[in-house]
Write a protein that holds these residues in place. Structure first.
Motif, short mmCIF file in Angstrom:
data_model
loop_
_atom_site.label_atom_id
_atom_site.label_comp_id
_atom_site.label_asym_id
_atom_site.label_seq_id
_atom_site.Cartn_x
_atom_site.Cartn_y
_atom_site.Cartn_z
N THR A 57 0.86 -1.18 0.00
CA THR A 57 0.00 0.00 0.00
C THR A 57 0.90 1.23 0.00
O THR A 57 1.86 1.30 0.76
N GLN A 58 0.61 2.17 -0.88
CA GLN A 58 1.42 3.37 -1.03
C GLN A 58 0.53 4.59 -1.15
O GLN A 58 -0.61 4.49 -1.61
N VAL A 59 1.05 5.73 -0.72
CA VAL A 59 0.33 7.00 -0.83
C VAL A 59 1.11 7.92 -1.76
O VAL A 59 2.32 8.12 -1.59
N GLU A 60 0.43 8.44 -2.78
CA GLU A 60 1.06 9.33 -3.74
C GLU A 60 0.15 10.52 -3.98
O GLU A 60 -1.02 10.34 -4.37
N ASN A 61 0.66 11.71 -3.72
CA ASN A 61 -0.12 12.94 -3.87
C ASN A 61 -1.45 12.87 -3.12
O ASN A 61 -2.50 13.33 -3.60
N GLY A 62 -1.40 12.28 -1.92
CA GLY A 62 -2.56 12.19 -1.07
C GLY A 62 -3.56 11.10 -1.43
O GLY A 62 -4.61 10.98 -0.79
N ILE A 63 -3.25 10.31 -2.45
CA ILE A 63 -4.14 9.23 -2.89
C ILE A 63 -3.56 7.90 -2.45
O ILE A 63 -2.36 7.65 -2.59
N ASN A 64 -4.42 7.04 -1.91
CA ASN A 64 -4.00 5.71 -1.47
C ASN A 64 -4.08 4.72 -2.63
O ASN A 64 -5.08 4.70 -3.37
N TYR A 65 -3.03 3.91 -2.76
CA TYR A 65 -2.98 2.92 -3.82
C TYR A 65 -2.58 1.55 -3.26
O TYR A 65 -1.82 1.47 -2.29
N VAL A 66 -3.11 0.51 -3.90
CA VAL A 66 -2.53 -0.82 -3.75
C VAL A 66 -1.71 -1.08 -5.00
O VAL A 66 -2.20 -0.95 -6.12
N VAL A 67 -0.43 -1.40 -4.80
CA VAL A 67 0.50 -1.64 -5.91
C VAL A 67 0.87 -3.12 -5.93
O VAL A 67 1.24 -3.69 -4.89
N GLN A 68 0.75 -3.73 -7.11
CA GLN A 68 1.15 -5.13 -7.28
C GLN A 68 2.24 -5.23 -8.33
O GLN A 68 2.15 -4.63 -9.40
N CYS A 69 3.28 -5.97 -8.01
CA CYS A 69 4.39 -6.23 -8.92
C CYS A 69 4.80 -7.69 -8.80
O CYS A 69 4.06 -8.51 -8.22
N THR A 70 5.95 -8.03 -9.31
CA THR A 70 6.47 -9.39 -9.32
C THR A 70 7.93 -9.35 -8.89
O THR A 70 8.59 -8.33 -9.08
N VAL A 71 8.43 -10.43 -8.29
CA VAL A 71 9.86 -10.50 -7.97
C VAL A 71 10.58 -11.37 -8.99
O VAL A 71 9.99 -12.24 -9.61
N SER A 72 11.87 -11.10 -9.13
CA SER A 72 12.66 -11.70 -10.20
C SER A 72 13.44 -12.93 -9.75
O SER A 72 13.16 -14.05 -10.18
N ALA A 73 14.44 -12.72 -8.91
CA ALA A 73 15.31 -13.81 -8.46
C ALA A 73 16.20 -13.30 -7.34
O ALA A 73 16.40 -12.09 -7.21
N PRO A 74 16.74 -14.18 -6.53
CA PRO A 74 17.66 -13.74 -5.48
C PRO A 74 19.02 -13.34 -6.04
O PRO A 74 19.53 -13.95 -6.99
#
Length: 265
Positions: A57-74
């Motif tokens: 969960t991130q806040v940008e310019n006062g707006i709340n977002y749920v951000v989804q991404c992927t992980v690569s490798a160790p």
């Protein structure tokens, strides 16, 4: 990256994987299940694998977002093992969980760690090191059936031209494990838009495919070269174009150099 505006508070639920992670298995060319559930890459158990989905969960310019991404490798530096993702997914200090967002609720298996070092834009590469959880050098190639591939090292890719071009597969948590890409450019810089802002990103390789191999939310996922012993890491998904038929990815050798780390194997 998949970025969804949400209310100030989003319910978070702890979820266990549907079954215990088996011993690592051989490479498959099947796509992961695209229906979020308590199987990888949506819900995993430690040590986490490349291709897992991450959520914050991130806040940008006062707006709340749920951000989804992927992980690569160790990746490893001395005795510290990190997990690589994309730098544009969130700034240094972002806390990531392993799990997913279904539009109303966040489901997590646990912490994927915190972004301890981030590179993104201003002529830099697109990458982020996460630390604080347990990671293993495997990627999911068929999460629905718990099939994975061993990451055995780093690849050096070549573009098509005099050579046929290196063949690559992507493993974003929204698209799944998808092959058919051929490297067309290496060591490129590109203007990548993030919302209304355009960033100039370098250290990129580009691969083209006849069919879509990447989409929003796959950012940070692995790009690999299959081998007889598993896969070689070619880089980390950064952006897409041409309806997902072209993937721009941060080159593994630049990532190793910039972050002073080596692909774990």
């Amino acid at each position: 990256m998949k970025k969804t505006p949400v209310p100030a508070s989003v319910p978070v639920h702890a979820v266990a994987p549907s079954r215990k992670k088996p011993a690592p298995s051989s490479t498959a060319t099947l796509a992961a299940s695209l229906t979020p559930s308590n199987i990888p890459p949506f819900i995993d158990s430690e040590p986490y694998y490349g291709g897992d989905r991450i959520v914050s969960t991130q806040v940008e310019n006062g707006i709340n977002y749920v951000v989804q991404c992927t992980v690569s490798a160790p990746y490893v530096n001395s005795s510290t093992v990190y997990m690589m993702s994309a730098g544009h997914c969130g700034p240094t200090g972002t806390a990531w969980n392993q799990g997913y967002f279904d539009g109303s609720n966040i489901y997590i298996s646990g912490s994927m760690g915190t972004a301890s070092s981030v590179q993104w834009g201003n002529n830099r590469i697109d990458g982020a090191l996460l630390t604080g959880a347990s990671y293993a050098p495997y990627i999911w190639t068929d999460g629905a059936n718990y099939v994975s591939a061993h990451v055995t090292g780093a690849a050096t890719v070549v573009p098509k031209g005099v050579n046929p071009g290196t063949g690559v597969c992507t493993d974003g948590s929204f698209t799944g494990y998808a092959c058919g890409g051929t490297v067309s450019f290496t060591n490129a810089c590109a203007n990548i838009s993030e919302g209304s802002v355009v960033y100039y990103v370098c250290g990129l390789d580009i691969a083209d495919s006849a069919t879509p191999i990447v989409q929003s939310g796959d950012s940070g996922g692995p790009v690999v070269v299959p081998t007889s012993g598993g896969v070689l890491m070619a880089g980390t998904i950064s952006a897409q174009s041409n309806g997902g038929k072209e993937v721009l990815f941060s080159d593994v050798n630049y990532l190793q150099q910039v972050f002073a780390v080596s692909v774990a194997s």
